[in-house]
Design a protein around this motif. Structure first.
Motif, PDB file in Angstrom:
ATOM      1  N   ASP A   1       0.816  -1.221   0.000  1.00  0.00           N
ATOM      2  CA  ASP A   1       0.000   0.000   0.000  1.00  0.00           C
ATOM      3  C   ASP A   1       0.846   1.266   0.000  1.00  0.00           C
ATOM      4  N   ILE A   2       2.005   1.217  -0.649  1.00  0.00           N
ATOM      5  CA  ILE A   2       2.857   2.388  -0.815  1.00  0.00           C
ATOM      6  C   ILE A   2       2.767   2.816  -2.282  1.00  0.00           C
ATOM      7  N   PRO A   3       2.218   3.987  -2.569  1.00  0.00           N
ATOM      8  CA  PRO A   3       2.100   4.421  -3.964  1.00  0.00           C
ATOM      9  C   PRO A   3       3.471   4.674  -4.586  1.00  0.00           C
ATOM     10  N   VAL A   4       3.558   4.467  -5.884  1.00  0.00           N
ATOM     11  CA  VAL A   4       4.822   4.615  -6.616  1.00  0.00           C
ATOM     12  C   VAL A   4       4.603   5.522  -7.815  1.00  0.00           C
ATOM     13  N   ALA A   5       5.589   6.381  -8.075  1.00  0.00           N
ATOM     14  CA  ALA A   5       5.626   7.181  -9.299  1.00  0.00           C
ATOM     15  C   ALA A   5       7.003   7.000  -9.918  1.00  0.00           C
ATOM     16  N   MET A   6       7.057   6.889 -11.240  1.00  0.00           N
ATOM     17  CA  MET A   6       8.320   6.711 -11.940  1.00  0.00           C
ATOM     18  C   MET A   6       8.750   8.024 -12.591  1.00  0.00           C
ATOM     19  N   ILE A   7      10.050   8.280 -12.587  1.00  0.00           N
ATOM     20  CA  ILE A   7      10.603   9.436 -13.280  1.00  0.00           C
ATOM     21  C   ILE A   7      11.684   8.951 -14.238  1.00  0.00           C
TER      22      ILE A   7
ATOM     23  N   LYS B   1      -5.945  12.969  -2.432  1.00  0.00           N
ATOM     24  CA  LYS B   1      -6.512  11.851  -3.197  1.00  0.00           C
ATOM     25  C   LYS B   1      -6.514  12.121  -4.699  1.00  0.00           C
ATOM     26  N   ALA B   2      -5.667  13.044  -5.162  1.00  0.00           N
ATOM     27  CA  ALA B   2      -5.595  13.352  -6.591  1.00  0.00           C
ATOM     28  C   ALA B   2      -5.074  12.134  -7.345  1.00  0.00           C
ATOM     29  N   PRO B   3      -5.673  11.794  -8.474  1.00  0.00           N
ATOM     30  CA  PRO B   3      -5.198  10.633  -9.226  1.00  0.00           C
ATOM     31  C   PRO B   3      -3.806  10.885  -9.807  1.00  0.00           C
ATOM     32  N   LEU B   4      -3.018   9.816  -9.902  1.00  0.00           N
ATOM     33  CA  LEU B   4      -1.689   9.905 -10.490  1.00  0.00           C
ATOM     34  C   LEU B   4      -1.786   9.594 -11.977  1.00  0.00           C
ATOM     35  N   ALA B   5      -1.291  10.496 -12.801  1.00  0.00           N
ATOM     36  CA  ALA B   5      -1.358  10.314 -14.253  1.00  0.00           C
ATOM     37  C   ALA B   5      -0.024  10.691 -14.877  1.00  0.00           C
ATOM     38  N   SER B   6       0.412   9.928 -15.874  1.00  0.00           N
ATOM     39  CA  SER B   6       1.688  10.166 -16.534  1.00  0.00           C
ATOM     40  C   SER B   6       1.698  11.516 -17.258  1.00  0.00           C
ATOM     41  N   ALA B   7       2.901  12.057 -17.475  1.00  0.00           N
ATOM     42  CA  ALA B   7       3.040  13.327 -18.193  1.00  0.00           C
ATOM     43  C   ALA B   7       4.371  13.352 -18.932  1.00  0.00           C
ATOM     44  N   ASP B   8       4.351  13.939 -20.121  1.00  0.00           N
ATOM     45  CA  ASP B   8       5.562  14.161 -20.901  1.00  0.00           C
ATOM     46  C   ASP B   8       6.223  15.426 -20.365  1.00  0.00           C
ATOM     47  N   THR B   9       7.455  15.311 -19.883  1.00  0.00           N
ATOM     48  CA  THR B   9       8.134  16.466 -19.289  1.00  0.00           C
ATOM     49  C   THR B   9       8.874  17.306 -20.317  1.00  0.00           C
ATOM     50  N   GLY B  10       8.817  16.919 -21.580  1.00  0.00           N
ATOM     51  CA  GLY B  10       9.314  17.776 -22.641  1.00  0.00           C
ATOM     52  C   GLY B  10      10.786  17.613 -22.963  1.00  0.00           C
ATOM     53  N   VAL B  11      11.172  18.169 -24.108  1.00  0.00           N
ATOM     54  CA  VAL B  11      12.559  18.129 -24.557  1.00  0.00           C
ATOM     55  C   VAL B  11      12.837  19.392 -25.358  1.00  0.00           C
TER      56      VAL B  11
END
Length: 350
Positions: free
Chosen positions: A136-142, A313-323
């Motif tokens: 139950d530990i949320p994960v985000a990838m960078i 409780k905001a949903p986690l959603a992927s994002a393009d961080t740009g180049v």
């Protein structure tokens, strides 16, 4: 017998009285809590919506300028959110996949509130992500995700494949018409970002039949190894006209090898990332162009979105961080400076 019956009645009244008092106490406690929502924190403590958070942020490796910028972005987001502690830790080399697996597992054991990390190996790290989610530990990838990537785990990263296609176009433009031998110095096979950049560059090359790929070697994200493999490619291909180097150590090592061979400015280098030495190489003509990501934004998004998920409780959603494609001609523009010199006072996060 009458005395025994009386004693039983007294004891019964006492038990009922204690039960009423206990219920009253419980009611009072709930009233005192009001409408505040509490949850079990990673360290076992209960936290309200603005309570302290401990987040683990794990790069592919510590030390490189790129990952230091990721760290600055993560710490900026934590500072702005308030009451957030970033526990920054990583292995010393991107080849230490087992070490990174152990790090993630240790943070799960420590029950941090959330984990933000960049996977050194997309398949090897997938079970570690599953272990965190199972606890139950949320994960985000960078920067780099896993394979498979769980639907509930976002990825804040560059569109590596599309950007590498553009790198091939930049190389073709710099070399001009005629047939040219070119090489690719990739970095870490197995890494999602490496795979995407290799695929993108080759797809881009396919648009230019006059460019022939004569060498492809990994640097293992090590400057000395990048220099060694570039020297080997130069020896085997004396007519080499251009190189695409796919990350910071690869660029620096390739530039050193070309300079040592007396071919600076003669062999076109299209590089990735924007470490100070890379920027210096761009200015002095060793490097023709740089594909620049936004590592500050990656670190910032990773922490910022995780905090909002945990607190709101905001949903986690992927994002393009740009180049951004940086050349000698545009390097001093305000837009490029904002990416090359990010500041927490004015972070490039929108």
């Amino acid at each position: 017998m009458a005395h025994t019956t009386t004693s039983r009645r007294v004891r019964g009244r006492l038990l009922r009285t204690r039960a009423v008092l206990a219920a009253a106490a419980a009611t009072a406690l709930l009233s005192a809590c009001g409408g505040v929502e509490v949850r079990d924190g990673g360290d076992g403590a209960t936290k309200d919506a603005a309570g302290p958070l401990k987040l683990a942020v794990v790069p592919k490796a510590v030390g490189a300028d790129y990952w230091n910028t990721v760290k600055a972005g993560a710490e900026c987001a934590a500072q702005r959110a308030g009451n957030v502690t970033v526990q920054w830790d990583g292995v010393t080399t991107e080849t230490d996949v087992e070490g990174q697996v152990n790090l993630i597992q240790n943070f799960v054991t420590k029950k941090v509130d959330g984990i933000v990390y960049a996977a050194t190996d997309s398949r090897a790290l997938a079970p570690a992500t599953d272990q965190a989610l199972g606890a139950d530990i949320p994960v985000a990838m960078i920067d780099s995700g896993t394979s498979p990537q769980p639907a509930e785990v976002p990825l804040f990263a560059t569109d590596n494949k599309a950007s590498a296609v553009e790198a091939a176009k930049l190389l073709a433009t710099e070399l001009g018409p005629g047939n040219h031998d070119v090489a690719l110095v990739e970095f870490q096979p197995g890494s999602q970002t490496n795979t995407e950049r290799v695929e993108g560059f080759k797809a881009g090359l396919a648009q230019f039949p006059n460019l022939k790929l004569v060498g492809q070697q990994p640097s293992r994200s090590d400057v000395n190894e990048a220099r060694r493999v570039t020297e080997n490619i130069l020896t085997a291909n004396p007519n080499l006209a251009g190189i695409f180097a796919a990350n910071e150590p690869s660029v620096l090592g390739a530039a050193q090898a070309i300079q040592a061979a007396g071919k600076s400015g003669k062999v076109v280098i299209i590089g990735w990332d924007a470490a100070p030495d890379e920027v210096a190489g761009l200015r002095n003509g060793q490097i023709s162009a740089l594909v620049v990501q936004n590592p500050f934004k990656m670190g910032y998004f990773g922490v910022d979105k995780m905090v909002k998920h945990l607190r709101d409780k905001a949903p986690l959603a992927s994002a393009d961080t740009g180049v951004t494609f940086v050349t000698k001609e545009n390097i001093d523009s305000p837009e490029i400076k904002a990416v090359l010199e990010p500041s927490c006072a004015n972070p490039p996060v929108q």
